[in-house]
Design a protein around this motif. Structure first.
Motif, PDB file in Angstrom:
ATOM      1  N   ASN A   1      14.858 -23.309 -37.529  1.00  0.00           N
ATOM      2  CA  ASN A   1      15.377 -22.835 -38.811  1.00  0.00           C
ATOM      3  C   ASN A   1      14.504 -21.824 -39.552  1.00  0.00           C
ATOM      4  O   ASN A   1      14.994 -21.102 -40.405  1.00  0.00           O
ATOM      5  N   LEU A   2      13.206 -21.781 -39.243  1.00  0.00           N
ATOM      6  CA  LEU A   2      12.336 -20.847 -39.955  1.00  0.00           C
ATOM      7  C   LEU A   2      12.678 -19.404 -39.597  1.00  0.00           C
ATOM      8  O   LEU A   2      13.051 -19.113 -38.457  1.00  0.00           O
ATOM      9  N   PRO A   3      12.537 -18.477 -40.539  1.00  0.00           N
ATOM     10  CA  PRO A   3      12.670 -17.056 -40.188  1.00  0.00           C
ATOM     11  C   PRO A   3      11.633 -16.710 -39.127  1.00  0.00           C
ATOM     12  O   PRO A   3      10.535 -17.280 -39.117  1.00  0.00           O
ATOM     13  N   LEU A   4      11.967 -15.761 -38.252  1.00  0.00           N
ATOM     14  CA  LEU A   4      11.034 -15.428 -37.172  1.00  0.00           C
ATOM     15  C   LEU A   4       9.685 -14.962 -37.708  1.00  0.00           C
ATOM     16  O   LEU A   4       8.640 -15.250 -37.104  1.00  0.00           O
ATOM     17  N   ARG A   5       9.674 -14.284 -38.826  1.00  0.00           N
ATOM     18  CA  ARG A   5       8.399 -13.835 -39.388  1.00  0.00           C
ATOM     19  C   ARG A   5       7.500 -15.031 -39.697  1.00  0.00           C
ATOM     20  O   ARG A   5       6.293 -14.990 -39.472  1.00  0.00           O
ATOM     21  N   SER A   6       8.096 -16.121 -40.202  1.00  0.00           N
ATOM     22  CA  SER A   6       7.318 -17.322 -40.500  1.00  0.00           C
ATOM     23  C   SER A   6       6.818 -17.988 -39.222  1.00  0.00           C
ATOM     24  O   SER A   6       5.738 -18.574 -39.197  1.00  0.00           O
ATOM     25  N   VAL A   7       7.634 -17.892 -38.152  1.00  0.00           N
ATOM     26  CA  VAL A   7       7.203 -18.429 -36.855  1.00  0.00           C
ATOM     27  C   VAL A   7       5.984 -17.662 -36.359  1.00  0.00           C
ATOM     28  O   VAL A   7       5.002 -18.258 -35.896  1.00  0.00           O
ATOM     29  N   TYR A   8       6.024 -16.326 -36.462  1.00  0.00           N
ATOM     30  CA  TYR A   8       4.889 -15.514 -36.036  1.00  0.00           C
ATOM     31  C   TYR A   8       3.663 -15.805 -36.920  1.00  0.00           C
ATOM     32  O   TYR A   8       2.535 -15.864 -36.429  1.00  0.00           O
ATOM     33  N   GLN A   9       3.929 -15.982 -38.202  1.00  0.00           N
ATOM     34  CA  GLN A   9       2.846 -16.238 -39.146  1.00  0.00           C
ATOM     35  C   GLN A   9       2.086 -17.511 -38.794  1.00  0.00           C
ATOM     36  O   GLN A   9       0.876 -17.614 -39.038  1.00  0.00           O
ATOM     37  N   ALA A  10       2.787 -18.485 -38.186  1.00  0.00           N
ATOM     38  CA  ALA A  10       2.164 -19.764 -37.848  1.00  0.00           C
ATOM     39  C   ALA A  10       1.067 -19.625 -36.795  1.00  0.00           C
ATOM     40  O   ALA A  10       0.200 -20.489 -36.681  1.00  0.00           O
ATOM     41  N   ILE A  11       1.107 -18.533 -36.001  1.00  0.00           N
ATOM     42  CA  ILE A  11       0.065 -18.350 -34.986  1.00  0.00           C
ATOM     43  C   ILE A  11      -0.807 -17.130 -35.277  1.00  0.00           C
ATOM     44  O   ILE A  11      -1.710 -16.808 -34.501  1.00  0.00           O
ATOM     45  N   ALA A  12      -0.508 -16.446 -36.381  1.00  0.00           N
ATOM     46  CA  ALA A  12      -1.257 -15.229 -36.711  1.00  0.00           C
ATOM     47  C   ALA A  12      -2.560 -15.569 -37.424  1.00  0.00           C
ATOM     48  O   ALA A  12      -2.645 -16.541 -38.187  1.00  0.00           O
ATOM     49  N   GLY A  13      -3.582 -14.739 -37.183  1.00  0.00           N
ATOM     50  CA  GLY A  13      -4.856 -14.939 -37.869  1.00  0.00           C
ATOM     51  C   GLY A  13      -4.853 -14.307 -39.242  1.00  0.00           C
ATOM     52  O   GLY A  13      -5.647 -14.674 -40.101  1.00  0.00           O
ATOM     53  N   SER A  14      -3.936 -13.343 -39.462  1.00  0.00           N
ATOM     54  CA  SER A  14      -3.854 -12.668 -40.751  1.00  0.00           C
ATOM     55  C   SER A  14      -2.466 -12.086 -40.927  1.00  0.00           C
ATOM     56  O   SER A  14      -1.685 -11.998 -39.975  1.00  0.00           O
ATOM     57  N   GLU A  15      -2.149 -11.660 -42.133  1.00  0.00           N
ATOM     58  CA  GLU A  15      -0.856 -11.056 -42.415  1.00  0.00           C
ATOM     59  C   GLU A  15      -0.670  -9.768 -41.611  1.00  0.00           C
ATOM     60  O   GLU A  15       0.424  -9.469 -41.145  1.00  0.00           O
ATOM     61  N   GLU A  16      -1.762  -9.019 -41.438  1.00  0.00           N
ATOM     62  CA  GLU A  16      -1.686  -7.748 -40.731  1.00  0.00           C
ATOM     63  C   GLU A  16      -1.321  -7.944 -39.253  1.00  0.00           C
ATOM     64  O   GLU A  16      -0.771  -7.049 -38.603  1.00  0.00           O
ATOM     65  N   GLU A  17      -1.591  -9.130 -38.707  1.00  0.00           N
ATOM     66  CA  GLU A  17      -1.372  -9.373 -37.288  1.00  0.00           C
ATOM     67  C   GLU A  17       0.087  -9.718 -36.967  1.00  0.00           C
ATOM     68  O   GLU A  17       0.508  -9.646 -35.806  1.00  0.00           O
ATOM     69  N   ILE A  18       0.859 -10.097 -37.974  1.00  0.00           N
ATOM     70  CA  ILE A  18       2.229 -10.560 -37.742  1.00  0.00           C
ATOM     71  C   ILE A  18       3.074  -9.501 -37.050  1.00  0.00           C
ATOM     72  O   ILE A  18       3.784  -9.778 -36.080  1.00  0.00           O
ATOM     73  N   GLN A  19       3.001  -8.256 -37.516  1.00  0.00           N
ATOM     74  CA  GLN A  19       3.807  -7.191 -36.920  1.00  0.00           C
ATOM     75  C   GLN A  19       3.413  -6.945 -35.470  1.00  0.00           C
ATOM     76  O   GLN A  19       4.271  -6.727 -34.602  1.00  0.00           O
ATOM     77  N   SER A  20       2.121  -7.012 -35.172  1.00  0.00           N
ATOM     78  CA  SER A  20       1.666  -6.798 -33.797  1.00  0.00           C
ATOM     79  C   SER A  20       2.172  -7.901 -32.877  1.00  0.00           C
ATOM     80  O   SER A  20       2.585  -7.647 -31.738  1.00  0.00           O
ATOM     81  N   ILE A  21       2.167  -9.136 -33.381  1.00  0.00           N
ATOM     82  CA  ILE A  21       2.678 -10.263 -32.592  1.00  0.00           C
ATOM     83  C   ILE A  21       4.159 -10.064 -32.296  1.00  0.00           C
ATOM     84  O   ILE A  21       4.607 -10.244 -31.162  1.00  0.00           O
TER      85      ILE A  21
END
Length: 287
Positions: A192-212
């Motif tokens: 149910n989480l937005p995909l951005r939140s899913v990526y955020q769960a494994i990201a080290g920083s906000e800047e890394e989310i787009q790269s993931i």
């Protein structure tokens, strides 16, 4: 238990052909030449897993049958077939709950591929229902026996899937693995989480989310290309049959196969969430 099918088509030749094809995937337990006959069958208490139904029939339309049956049995899956390609009718069919729309003339490979797809969706729904049931039982005061997770088995399953998809060792595949493991005890969040939140769960920083997101999209597109290549060479290839409909939308695979055969640049879209959920089920199911 074998899947059960019904076929509704006023063209007897098409009806017979559909039944013969679907009997290779389960049991066709009902065939009808009119919408009224089919509706009476369902209203009398009969059910099937999947119904292949013609759009236009002499008495009532396939859309009317779908609307009425789904009000009785919401779990029934419908595939609609027609010679016409009117966009308004197509939109209406999807609106009332049709899973797929097939244009005549009937193609055996397409029918089998879509039958596999809807049956896989049914199995996925059943699995999600079990997940919901398990989540509900969390509030049960009775002590639960926790099964020890076999980490070696999980690692092996990741490797087997990624190897079959041709993405073993790719950066994006490692991040897909991280997502599955991060949500191993949080299935509902992953669904149910937005995909951005899913990526955020494994990201080290906000800047890394787009790269993931970019790496995951790239590796899934690579997997799609690999599977489509297998299908373009052999539609009955073992890996193509196993992964094509389970990990990707049917339209994605079809478009990519056509691109490969016609040597065109890829424009196929990908369903990232479907891929992640399929990977989750393959790796963690029964662990």
């Amino acid at each position: 238990m074998a899947a059960t099918f019904a076929v509704v088509d006023d063209d007897l030749a098409s009806q017979r052909m559909l039944a013969d094809i679907l009997n290779t995937r389960g049991d066709v337990i009902a065939e009808f030449s009119s919408g009224q006959e089919a509706l009476k069958y369902f209203e009398s208490g009969h059910r099937v897993d999947v119904c292949f139904i013609d759009l236009l029939m002499p008495d009532i339309s396939g859309i009317e049958v779908v609307e009425n049956v789904l009000s009785l049995y919401p779990g029934t899956l419908f595939v609609m077939i027609s010679q016409v390609e009117a966009k308004t009718l197509l939109a209406k069919a999807y609106t009332v709950g049709v899973e797929f729309f097939i244009h005549k003339p009937i193609n055996r490979k397409e029918i089998l591929a879509i039958a596999d797809r809807v049956l896989e969706k049914q199995r996925l729904k059943s699995a999600l229902n079990l997940i919901e049931k398990s989540l509900a039982e969390i509030h049960n005061p009775k002590p639960l026996k926790v099964k020890k997770t076999d980490e070696a088995m999980i690692k092996k399953r990741f490797q087997l899937v990624f190897a079959d998809l041709g993405i073993l060792g790719e950066t994006g595949s490692r991040e897909l693995q991280a997502i599955v493991l991060r949500f191993r005890d949080s299935e509902e969040e992953l669904l149910n989480l937005p995909l951005r939140s899913v990526y955020q769960a494994i990201a080290g920083s906000e800047e890394e989310i787009q790269s993931i997101e970019q790496r995951i999209r790239r590796v899934i597109k690579q997997a799609l290309g690999n599977i489509a290549l297998r299908g373009s060479e052999d539609f009955y290839d073992e890996c193509f049959e196993r992964y094509a409909s389970k990990y990707f939308d049917y339209a994605e695979v079809r478009d990519r196969v056509l691109e490969l055969r016609q040597k065109r640049t890829s424009s196929a879209r990908i369903n990232i969430r479907k891929f992640i959920i399929a990977l989750y089920m393959d790796v963690l199911h029964d662990i």
